[in-house]
Design a protein around this motif. Structure first.
Motif, PDB file in Angstrom:
ATOM      1  N   VAL A  38       2.105   8.558   6.709  1.00 45.30           N
ATOM      2  CA  VAL A  38       2.647   7.219   6.939  1.00 45.30           C
ATOM      3  C   VAL A  38       3.983   7.392   7.640  1.00 45.30           C
ATOM      4  O   VAL A  38       4.897   8.021   7.112  1.00 45.30           O
ATOM      5  CB  VAL A  38       2.825   6.432   5.619  1.00 45.30           C
ATOM      6  CG1 VAL A  38       3.384   5.045   5.885  1.00 45.30           C
ATOM      7  CG2 VAL A  38       1.504   6.332   4.881  1.00 45.30           C
ATOM      8  N   SER A  41       0.868  -1.174   0.000  1.00 45.84           N
ATOM      9  CA  SER A  41       0.000   0.000   0.000  1.00 45.84           C
ATOM     10  C   SER A  41       0.906   1.226   0.000  1.00 45.84           C
ATOM     11  O   SER A  41       1.543   1.536   0.994  1.00 45.84           O
ATOM     12  CB  SER A  41      -0.865  -0.036   1.259  1.00 45.84           C
ATOM     13  OG  SER A  41      -1.437   1.210   1.477  1.00 45.84           O
ATOM     14  N   TYR A  42       0.987   1.881  -1.143  1.00 40.65           N
ATOM     15  CA  TYR A  42       1.853   3.052  -1.259  1.00 40.65           C
ATOM     16  C   TYR A  42       1.084   4.305  -0.850  1.00 40.65           C
ATOM     17  O   TYR A  42      -0.128   4.370  -1.053  1.00 40.65           O
ATOM     18  CB  TYR A  42       2.352   3.220  -2.697  1.00 40.65           C
ATOM     19  CG  TYR A  42       3.241   2.091  -3.141  1.00 40.65           C
ATOM     20  CD1 TYR A  42       4.595   2.110  -2.884  1.00 40.65           C
ATOM     21  CD2 TYR A  42       2.709   0.985  -3.795  1.00 40.65           C
ATOM     22  CE1 TYR A  42       5.416   1.070  -3.288  1.00 40.65           C
ATOM     23  CE2 TYR A  42       3.526  -0.059  -4.195  1.00 40.65           C
ATOM     24  CZ  TYR A  42       4.866  -0.005  -3.943  1.00 40.65           C
ATOM     25  OH  TYR A  42       5.678  -1.040  -4.335  1.00 40.65           O
ATOM     26  N   TYR A  43       1.802   5.270  -0.297  1.00 41.01           N
ATOM     27  CA  TYR A  43       1.128   6.492   0.136  1.00 41.01           C
ATOM     28  C   TYR A  43       0.660   7.306  -1.057  1.00 41.01           C
ATOM     29  O   TYR A  43      -0.264   8.091  -0.977  1.00 41.01           O
ATOM     30  CB  TYR A  43       2.022   7.325   1.057  1.00 41.01           C
ATOM     31  CG  TYR A  43       3.229   7.922   0.405  1.00 41.01           C
ATOM     32  CD1 TYR A  43       3.256   9.271   0.072  1.00 41.01           C
ATOM     33  CD2 TYR A  43       4.352   7.163   0.132  1.00 41.01           C
ATOM     34  CE1 TYR A  43       4.364   9.834  -0.532  1.00 41.01           C
ATOM     35  CE2 TYR A  43       5.468   7.714  -0.467  1.00 41.01           C
ATOM     36  CZ  TYR A  43       5.472   9.041  -0.795  1.00 41.01           C
ATOM     37  OH  TYR A  43       6.557   9.592  -1.395  1.00 41.01           O
ATOM     38  N   SER A  44       1.303   7.086  -2.189  1.00 41.50           N
ATOM     39  CA  SER A  44       0.864   7.747  -3.421  1.00 41.50           C
ATOM     40  C   SER A  44       1.350   6.916  -4.603  1.00 41.50           C
ATOM     41  O   SER A  44       2.480   6.457  -4.626  1.00 41.50           O
ATOM     42  CB  SER A  44       1.462   9.151  -3.502  1.00 41.50           C
ATOM     43  OG  SER A  44       1.103   9.744  -4.723  1.00 41.50           O
ATOM     44  N   GLY A  45       0.479   6.709  -5.583  1.00 47.08           N
ATOM     45  CA  GLY A  45       0.900   5.988  -6.778  1.00 47.08           C
ATOM     46  C   GLY A  45       0.956   4.492  -6.581  1.00 47.08           C
ATOM     47  O   GLY A  45       0.085   3.907  -5.960  1.00 47.08           O
ATOM     48  N   THR A  49       3.920  -0.119   3.601  1.00 48.69           N
ATOM     49  CA  THR A  49       5.334  -0.116   3.195  1.00 48.69           C
ATOM     50  C   THR A  49       6.283  -0.218   4.395  1.00 48.69           C
ATOM     51  O   THR A  49       7.436  -0.569   4.232  1.00 48.69           O
ATOM     52  CB  THR A  49       5.681   1.180   2.418  1.00 48.69           C
ATOM     53  OG1 THR A  49       5.186   2.282   3.151  1.00 48.69           O
ATOM     54  CG2 THR A  49       5.097   1.178   1.034  1.00 48.69           C
ATOM     55  N   GLU A  53       0.331  10.995  -9.709  1.00 46.17           N
ATOM     56  CA  GLU A  53      -0.989  11.149  -9.092  1.00 46.17           C
ATOM     57  C   GLU A  53      -1.094  12.511  -8.404  1.00 46.17           C
ATOM     58  O   GLU A  53      -2.061  13.239  -8.549  1.00 46.17           O
ATOM     59  CB  GLU A  53      -1.178  10.035  -8.059  1.00 46.17           C
ATOM     60  CG  GLU A  53      -2.612   9.731  -7.750  1.00 46.17           C
ATOM     61  CD  GLU A  53      -2.720   8.506  -6.870  1.00 46.17           C
ATOM     62  OE1 GLU A  53      -2.713   8.679  -5.641  1.00 46.17           O
ATOM     63  OE2 GLU A  53      -2.795   7.388  -7.398  1.00 46.17           O
ATOM     64  N   ASP A  54      -0.069  12.858  -7.627  1.00 46.06           N
ATOM     65  CA  ASP A  54      -0.002  14.170  -6.965  1.00 46.06           C
ATOM     66  C   ASP A  54       1.355  14.773  -7.297  1.00 46.06           C
ATOM     67  O   ASP A  54       2.294  14.044  -7.552  1.00 46.06           O
ATOM     68  CB  ASP A  54      -0.069  14.034  -5.445  1.00 46.06           C
ATOM     69  CG  ASP A  54      -1.088  13.015  -5.034  1.00 46.06           C
ATOM     70  OD1 ASP A  54      -2.242  13.162  -5.440  1.00 46.06           O
ATOM     71  OD2 ASP A  54      -0.720  12.069  -4.327  1.00 46.06           O
ATOM     72  N   LYS A  70      -3.075  12.327   4.957  1.00 42.76           N
ATOM     73  CA  LYS A  70      -2.582  10.976   5.227  1.00 42.76           C
ATOM     74  C   LYS A  70      -1.111  11.070   5.630  1.00 42.76           C
ATOM     75  O   LYS A  70      -0.330  11.743   4.951  1.00 42.76           O
ATOM     76  CB  LYS A  70      -2.735  10.119   3.964  1.00 42.76           C
ATOM     77  CG  LYS A  70      -2.422   8.659   4.128  1.00 42.76           C
ATOM     78  CD  LYS A  70      -2.689   7.938   2.809  1.00 42.76           C
ATOM     79  CE  LYS A  70      -2.270   6.483   2.867  1.00 42.76           C
ATOM     80  NZ  LYS A  70      -2.447   5.815   1.573  1.00 42.76           N
TER      81      LYS A  70
END
Lengths: 159, 163
Positions: B121, A106-110, A130, B45-46, B119
């Protein structure tokens, strides 16, 4: 991405299990698959380069962390070996295990560019964080189990 | 038939000629890398670190990774180093972080250097060191096994099986 220990142990476990049935999955070739499992992360070469030179080459080498980029790198590496074809196929197996594991993350983006350069879509299934080390722990437990089964099988075969 | 035979012969020659095949693959990898570095930012994406360190697209969702350098009530300061440029961002978040933690943040860039996190992480410092240690162990295992089962044949410049 999972840590390198997870990548290496998954490739080793898979080859060891397949080795119960197919003689091609011997120790030498298994090591090559383990090397292949690390190959896409050769992209991390950008970190020491950035540290030493101050210039960040990450976008220039990022293509290594795509299936096609890894495949080409695997082909280049296999040219160093006498058994080019076998080595390439086992490197390919390792590369495939790498991307299969990365896909679970599960990537924080992309995500992972699986079809680059044909598509810029990024893919992730999002099952594992990750930073989650529990996947490594689970892999170690499975690897110990596979190791013990392999040893028992060998001792039965030899007796 | 003649063309097919010539193509097949050329392909066979390339495959047999190690140096030529190596150069072709290297050029191919170089071309792929160049194409990626020129186009990746169009497909993100961002906006990532590089993109918004140059443009600061206020109000946009951005994602970035950095190191926590200071913690205060309601947020923390995040240090980013990208392409020789270092910047410190204020991140508005209630996530419990400590100085030295590695953090991924996705959020709105409200002002030039203020991000409201959607979000976060967190990779705590010990997690990061543990990850490095596990990865170093993996490399060590692979190197030891490679040296055990394979050797470099200097005369032919190739790696062969020890058995």
């Amino acid at each position: 991405m999972p840590d390198w220990l997870t990548h290496v142990l998954v490739a080793w476990s898979l080859c060891t299990v397949l080795g119960f049935r197919y003689k091609e999955f011997n120790s030498e070739n298994t090591v090559i698959a383990m090397l292949g499992a690390l190959l896409p992360d050769a992209v991390k070469i950008a970190i020491p380069i950035q540290f030493l030179s101050g210039h960040d080459p990450s976008t220039m080498v990022a293509t290594i962390h795509t299936p096609l980029g890894s495949l080409i790198l695997g082909a280049i590496l296999s040219l160093l070996f006498k058994d080019k074809k076998t080595v390439f196929l086992f490197l390919l197996l390792g590369i495939l295990t790498h991307f299969a594991l990365d896909l679970l993350m599960s990537y924080y983006s992309g995500g992972t560019y699986l079809l680059y350069p044909f598509s810029w879509n990024q893919w992730q299934i999002g099952l594992i964080s990750t930073v989650d080390y529990k996947i490594s722990l689970l892999t170690v437990i499975i690897s110990i189990y596979v190791y013990l089964v392999a040893r028992i099988k060998n001792s039965i075969d030899n007796s | 038939m003649g063309v097919k035979k010539t193509v097949f012969k050329t392909f066979k020659f390339i495959l047999k000629n190690r140096l030529l095949f190596f150069l072709i693959l290297l050029i191919l990898l170089g071309a792929l890398s160049y194409y990626y570095s020129e186009n990746y930012y169009l497909h993100e994406e961002d906006p990532s670190s590089e993109n918004f360190l140059l443009n600061y697209p206020d109000g946009h969702v951005v994602s970035l990774e950095g190191w926590v350098v200071d913690v205060y009530p309601g947020g923390f300061k995040l240090y980013i180093y990208h392409h020789g440029k270092d910047t410190i961002f204020d991140v508005r978040s209630n996530t419990n972080v400590s100085v030295g933690d590695n953090v991924f943040v996705k959020g709105n860039l409200d002002d030039e250097k203020i991000i409201t996190a959607k979000k976060v992480v967190l990779k705590q410092y010990w997690m990061y060191i543990f990850l490095l240690a596990r990865s170093a162990l993996a490399i060590l295992i692979v190197i030891i096994l490679l040296l055990r089962y394979w050797k470099f044949h200097l005369e032919n410049w190739e790696i062969v099986r020890r058995k």
